[in-house]
Each structure stands twice: as C-alpha cells, then as structure tokens.
Design a protein around this motif. Sequence first.
Motif, PDB file in Angstrom:
ATOM      1  N   GLY A  86      28.611 -37.369 -13.985  1.00 19.75           N
ATOM      2  CA  GLY A  86      29.272 -38.170 -14.995  1.00 19.75           C
ATOM      3  C   GLY A  86      28.581 -39.495 -15.235  1.00 19.75           C
ATOM      4  O   GLY A  86      27.773 -39.970 -14.423  1.00 19.75           O
ATOM      5  N   ALA A  87      28.921 -40.121 -16.360  1.00 26.35           N
ATOM      6  CA  ALA A  87      28.260 -41.357 -16.773  1.00 26.35           C
ATOM      7  C   ALA A  87      28.624 -42.540 -15.886  1.00 26.35           C
ATOM      8  O   ALA A  87      27.927 -43.562 -15.915  1.00 26.35           O
ATOM      9  N   ASP A  88      29.708 -42.453 -15.111  1.00 23.51           N
ATOM     10  CA  ASP A  88      30.087 -43.561 -14.231  1.00 23.51           C
ATOM     11  C   ASP A  88      30.090 -43.147 -12.763  1.00 23.51           C
ATOM     12  O   ASP A  88      30.736 -43.773 -11.937  1.00 23.51           O
ATOM     13  N   ASP A  89      29.367 -42.088 -12.430  1.00 31.80           N
ATOM     14  CA  ASP A  89      29.292 -41.609 -11.054  1.00 31.80           C
ATOM     15  C   ASP A  89      28.360 -42.465 -10.204  1.00 31.80           C
ATOM     16  O   ASP A  89      27.453 -43.132 -10.718  1.00 31.80           O
ATOM     17  N   LEU A  90      28.577 -42.400  -8.910  1.00 28.84           N
ATOM     18  CA  LEU A  90      27.606 -42.862  -7.926  1.00 28.84           C
ATOM     19  C   LEU A  90      26.866 -41.612  -7.464  1.00 28.84           C
ATOM     20  O   LEU A  90      27.459 -40.717  -6.868  1.00 28.84           O
ATOM     21  N   VAL A  91      25.579 -41.537  -7.778  1.00 26.65           N
ATOM     22  CA  VAL A  91      24.796 -40.326  -7.536  1.00 26.65           C
ATOM     23  C   VAL A  91      23.891 -40.526  -6.321  1.00 26.65           C
ATOM     24  O   VAL A  91      23.246 -41.568  -6.176  1.00 26.65           O
ATOM     25  N   VAL A  92      23.870 -39.538  -5.453  1.00 21.97           N
ATOM     26  CA  VAL A  92      22.942 -39.514  -4.327  1.00 21.97           C
ATOM     27  C   VAL A  92      21.734 -38.697  -4.780  1.00 21.97           C
ATOM     28  O   VAL A  92      21.870 -37.532  -5.160  1.00 21.97           O
ATOM     29  N   ALA A  93      20.566 -39.309  -4.759  1.00 23.49           N
ATOM     30  CA  ALA A  93      19.374 -38.668  -5.321  1.00 23.49           C
ATOM     31  C   ALA A  93      18.175 -38.863  -4.407  1.00 23.49           C
ATOM     32  O   ALA A  93      18.004 -39.927  -3.804  1.00 23.49           O
ATOM     33  N   ASN A  94      17.354 -37.836  -4.335  1.00 23.51           N
ATOM     34  CA  ASN A  94      16.039 -37.984  -3.730  1.00 23.51           C
ATOM     35  C   ASN A  94      15.053 -38.288  -4.849  1.00 23.51           C
ATOM     36  O   ASN A  94      15.040 -37.615  -5.887  1.00 23.51           O
ATOM     37  N   VAL A  95      14.244 -39.316  -4.635  1.00 25.11           N
ATOM     38  CA  VAL A  95      13.356 -39.823  -5.681  1.00 25.11           C
ATOM     39  C   VAL A  95      11.940 -39.941  -5.132  1.00 25.11           C
ATOM     40  O   VAL A  95      11.733 -40.422  -4.017  1.00 25.11           O
ATOM     41  N   VAL A  96      10.982 -39.466  -5.923  1.00 25.57           N
ATOM     42  CA  VAL A  96       9.570 -39.604  -5.574  1.00 25.57           C
ATOM     43  C   VAL A  96       8.856 -40.222  -6.767  1.00 25.57           C
ATOM     44  O   VAL A  96       9.093 -39.826  -7.916  1.00 25.57           O
ATOM     45  N   GLN A  97       8.016 -41.208  -6.507  1.00 26.15           N
ATOM     46  CA  GLN A  97       7.274 -41.878  -7.573  1.00 26.15           C
ATOM     47  C   GLN A  97       5.785 -41.579  -7.457  1.00 26.15           C
ATOM     48  O   GLN A  97       5.216 -41.553  -6.361  1.00 26.15           O
ATOM     49  N   TYR A  98       5.149 -41.351  -8.607  1.00 30.38           N
ATOM     50  CA  TYR A  98       3.715 -41.074  -8.694  1.00 30.38           C
ATOM     51  C   TYR A  98       3.091 -41.988  -9.739  1.00 30.38           C
ATOM     52  O   TYR A  98       3.782 -42.539 -10.595  1.00 30.38           O
ATOM     53  N   GLN A  99       1.772 -42.121  -9.675  1.00 29.49           N
ATOM     54  CA  GLN A  99       0.999 -42.754 -10.741  1.00 29.49           C
ATOM     55  C   GLN A  99       0.045 -41.716 -11.331  1.00 29.49           C
ATOM     56  O   GLN A  99      -0.744 -41.114 -10.608  1.00 29.49           O
ATOM     57  N   TRP A 100       0.161 -41.501 -12.621  1.00 27.38           N
ATOM     58  CA  TRP A 100      -0.718 -40.583 -13.365  1.00 27.38           C
ATOM     59  C   TRP A 100      -1.861 -41.432 -13.884  1.00 27.38           C
ATOM     60  O   TRP A 100      -1.728 -42.191 -14.833  1.00 27.38           O
ATOM     61  N   SER A 113       8.861 -42.318  -1.548  1.00 29.57           N
ATOM     62  CA  SER A 113       9.385 -40.959  -1.495  1.00 29.57           C
ATOM     63  C   SER A 113      10.560 -40.936  -0.529  1.00 29.57           C
ATOM     64  O   SER A 113      10.387 -41.175   0.666  1.00 29.57           O
ATOM     65  N   SER A 114      11.756 -40.677  -1.049  1.00 25.97           N
ATOM     66  CA  SER A 114      12.907 -40.608  -0.156  1.00 25.97           C
ATOM     67  C   SER A 114      12.846 -39.374   0.728  1.00 25.97           C
ATOM     68  O   SER A 114      13.517 -39.320   1.763  1.00 25.97           O
ATOM     69  N   TYR A 115      12.073 -38.379   0.330  1.00 30.17           N
ATOM     70  CA  TYR A 115      11.890 -37.217   1.206  1.00 30.17           C
ATOM     71  C   TYR A 115      11.090 -37.605   2.449  1.00 30.17           C
ATOM     72  O   TYR A 115      11.342 -37.094   3.548  1.00 30.17           O
ATOM     73  N   GLU A 116      10.140 -38.515   2.296  1.00 31.70           N
ATOM     74  CA  GLU A 116       9.338 -38.946   3.435  1.00 31.70           C
ATOM     75  C   GLU A 116      10.122 -39.854   4.375  1.00 31.70           C
ATOM     76  O   GLU A 116      10.051 -39.709   5.589  1.00 31.70           O
ATOM     77  N   ASN A 117      10.869 -40.806   3.791  1.00 31.51           N
ATOM     78  CA  ASN A 117      11.558 -41.761   4.670  1.00 31.51           C
ATOM     79  C   ASN A 117      12.941 -41.292   5.088  1.00 31.51           C
ATOM     80  O   ASN A 117      13.610 -41.947   5.886  1.00 31.51           O
ATOM     81  N   GLY A 118      13.382 -40.135   4.558  1.00 29.65           N
ATOM     82  CA  GLY A 118      14.652 -39.565   4.987  1.00 29.65           C
ATOM     83  C   GLY A 118      15.868 -40.308   4.511  1.00 29.65           C
ATOM     84  O   GLY A 118      16.961 -40.115   5.040  1.00 29.65           O
ATOM     85  N   ALA A 119      15.704 -41.165   3.496  1.00 23.66           N
ATOM     86  CA  ALA A 119      16.810 -41.991   3.017  1.00 23.66           C
ATOM     87  C   ALA A 119      16.960 -41.819   1.511  1.00 23.66           C
ATOM     88  O   ALA A 119      16.177 -42.387   0.741  1.00 23.66           O
ATOM     89  N   PRO A 120      17.950 -41.058   1.046  1.00 25.91           N
ATOM     90  CA  PRO A 120      18.139 -40.888  -0.394  1.00 25.91           C
ATOM     91  C   PRO A 120      18.559 -42.188  -1.060  1.00 25.91           C
ATOM     92  O   PRO A 120      19.054 -43.108  -0.413  1.00 25.91           O
ATOM     93  N   LEU A 336      33.584 -41.158   2.403  1.00 31.19           N
ATOM     94  CA  LEU A 336      33.143 -40.119   1.478  1.00 31.19           C
ATOM     95  C   LEU A 336      31.762 -39.581   1.825  1.00 31.19           C
ATOM     96  O   LEU A 336      31.477 -38.400   1.614  1.00 31.19           O
ATOM     97  N   GLY A 337      30.894 -40.434   2.323  1.00 30.93           N
ATOM     98  CA  GLY A 337      29.540 -40.002   2.641  1.00 30.93           C
ATOM     99  C   GLY A 337      28.853 -40.995   3.549  1.00 30.93           C
ATOM    100  O   GLY A 337      29.269 -42.158   3.668  1.00 30.93           O
ATOM    101  N   ALA A 338      27.783 -40.549   4.205  1.00 29.23           N
ATOM    102  CA  ALA A 338      26.962 -41.410   5.055  1.00 29.23           C
ATOM    103  C   ALA A 338      25.535 -40.889   5.034  1.00 29.23           C
ATOM    104  O   ALA A 338      25.305 -39.688   5.236  1.00 29.23           O
ATOM    105  N   TYR A 339      24.592 -41.786   4.771  1.00 27.43           N
ATOM    106  CA  TYR A 339      23.196 -41.396   4.606  1.00 27.43           C
ATOM    107  C   TYR A 339      22.303 -42.395   5.318  1.00 27.43           C
ATOM    108  O   TYR A 339      22.624 -43.583   5.420  1.00 27.43           O
ATOM    109  N   ASP A 340      21.168 -41.912   5.812  1.00 24.79           N
ATOM    110  CA  ASP A 340      20.242 -42.778   6.534  1.00 24.79           C
ATOM    111  C   ASP A 340      19.638 -43.818   5.605  1.00 24.79           C
ATOM    112  O   ASP A 340      19.469 -43.598   4.399  1.00 24.79           O
ATOM    113  N   ASN A 341      19.290 -44.954   6.173  1.00 25.85           N
ATOM    114  CA  ASN A 341      18.533 -45.994   5.486  1.00 25.85           C
ATOM    115  C   ASN A 341      17.043 -45.797   5.769  1.00 25.85           C
ATOM    116  O   ASN A 341      16.666 -45.170   6.768  1.00 25.85           O
ATOM    117  N   PRO A 342      16.175 -46.328   4.903  1.00 22.97           N
ATOM    118  CA  PRO A 342      14.738 -46.235   5.189  1.00 22.97           C
ATOM    119  C   PRO A 342      14.406 -46.947   6.490  1.00 22.97           C
ATOM    120  O   PRO A 342      15.068 -47.916   6.870  1.00 22.97           O
TER     121      PRO A 342
END
Length: 374
Positions: A86-100, A113-120, A336-342
């Motif tokens: 939804g437009a007003d949700d709090l979303v938990v996302a894994n994000v990776v950034q690249y440079q083209w 990369s949240s996949y690398e640091n284990g923190a979404p 509601l949820g708990a997630y690791d920090n970087p």
Amino acid sequence: MHRRAAALAVPMTAIALVVSSCASIPEEWRTPAFLRMNDDALDSRLPEVTGEVGEEPEITFPDIEPPDEEISGVVSKGSGEDVLVGADDLVVANVVQYQWTAPGEGEKVEGQSSYENGAPDLVRMEQMPDYITETLVSQPLNSRAVYVFPPLTSEEREQAEAMGQPAPEGASVLVIDMVDRFSKGAVVPGEQTTNGGGDLPTVTQDGHSQPEIEIPEDTEAPEDLEVVPLIEGDGAEVEEGQQIIAQYTGVRWEADENGNHPVFDSSWSRGGDPLDATLVSGEQGGLIEGWVEGMAGQKVGSRLMLVVPGDMAYGETTEEAQGSPAGTLVFVVDILGAYDNPPPPEPAEEEGGEEASDEEGAAEDGADEESAEE
C-alpha cells in the motif's frame, strides 16, 4: 518508547542515497506509468536481473550507453495477489545498488547490498518520492523492481563535490526486493491469553483499536520491571541491537489530578503508523532501558504489557524526567517485526595497512586539544 532528547540513528539506505542524488529528476525524464505496470511492456534498456527474490540478484547490463532518463519496472512479480503493498505501508526490502558505467559494464556499489550485510531496509512509502513508489505500490509481496537513474550532469557533479558528496560515474541502478510490509493499524495475530489484572494493570483491546489500560486502584506500583506476555508470538526471538517494528501505547501508573491515567504517547495517535527503532538504550540509542530489557528475548508476534519503574524510564521525579512522564509507566507493545542492523564500519587503516595504535590516537587527540586551546 523514544527518549525525547536522544536522536535515533537510522542506517543510510541505498534508496536514500540514490534519491538524494536524483531528487530533482525532470518530468520529461520520467518513463510513462504504463511502461512500469505492464510486465509485457518493460523498457528494453533495463538491465537483466535474474535469481530468486530472497537471494542477491545477478545483473547483466545492456550493451548500450546508460539512458539519459529515469526508467523502472517490475521484473519479477510475487505470488499472492491478496497481499499487496500500500501507499502508506512500512515496507521491509532488500536493496542492492549498482553503477552502470559503460555499455555492457557495471559494478555493485561497495557496502550497498542488504543481502551482504544481512540488514534489510525499512522503507516508509509515504516518505519516498512518487518515482519510487509508483512502481512498488499495488504490487504483491516478493516482487522485484529495478530502477535506472541517469548519470549526473556536469552541474550536478559540481554541486555534489562542493558539498563533499561522492559523484559516481555512470547511471545508478537499484534492485529492490519487497519481502514484507506493515500497514497502518497493524497488530499481532492471535487472541490474548491473559488480560493481566490482579496487582498489575488490566489490558483490553478490540480488534485493531488502541488498547485500553486500567490501573488497579489503591495499589502500589511494582519496584521492578514487569513483563507480561498478553499474546505469545511464534516468531524469532528479538535481540538487543535489532531494528524493531511495533505498535505501542503508554500511560502513567500514577493518576492525574482528575484520577485518570491518560495516554501520554502512542503510535495510535499517529494513525496507527508502526514505530521502527533500534533496540538500544542509553547514549547509543533512543529507547528507554525498560523497553530494551523487556523486549529482548521475547518472540516476534508477541503482545507485551511492560510495567517500567521510573529508574528504567525517564526518572522518578518531574525534575529527572525533564518534560517526559515521571515515575512508573505502563506500556502495551505489539512486536510486529525484528530485523538485524548493518554491522558497524571497520576501523580505518593507516597507509601502511595497519590500524593506528591507541598511543598514536591519543597523541593525535592531544594535539587536537592543544590546537583548540591555542
């Protein structure tokens, strides 16, 4: 519960980095919405992204120059059309950034990369610009979106460098995997197995409404922290230092001059928008000690009643509390949820590759102090 005088440190996400450097994308650079929403009409200039959502993606850059306009699309749609973002949700996302950087060439941005640091990343959709959210809203969970932001112009590069910000080469690319979401008014599932009571407060809650907390009359507040699971969750155990997502309500044990115990703070007063915070107290965090000790070790999906003595909250007296509620406080908290920090950044190394010694650091500090005195 935040300490009002303390700032809560929130990790800088890859989304924020890209948005801050591309915050003024001209309207004529925006790709029409139908190219985002229709998978069959994905822009052919988008990088090819493969791999399962939930695992770090593999990316192939097209053998063309990076485009000079912002483009985006959903390259993998999740199942479960009944669970849409939804437009007003709090979303938990894994994000990776690249440079083209050139035709067919690109690289992952170090440390983004949240996949690398284990923190979404915890992304509040209301705080994101339209050109981010319009691709994500109404998509099912476990969808994967790709964004390409055009290279910085010469003027933008000069502005970034003048502000001491990095000015990356080429186009910025984000891959965003949406893995969970929390809507306004979200509560933990299940029925309360106890309402508390006895010498402790009684808690009632009707559906998704703000809980009612009744303090027992003519009863002294307990001297120690009391943690009462009203609903016992079945998720992972919460660990100190994690990012938590919670609904909460708080009242003072001591009645006001009218004999009432009004709510002094509540996520429900902000439309049921869940709190996200790091479970750390004291100088390193913005939460009171009673929250940290009371929630650590509890399971995600739990509803807790926390009776927190003043010495684990804001203080026993008004002078100690300095504008915050004094004395014993009572909270009802839905975890509601708990997630690791970087992980914290590694210590800086000297040119020779060795970390500076404590003596060298102390000497430098002393030199700085002498300079300041001069």
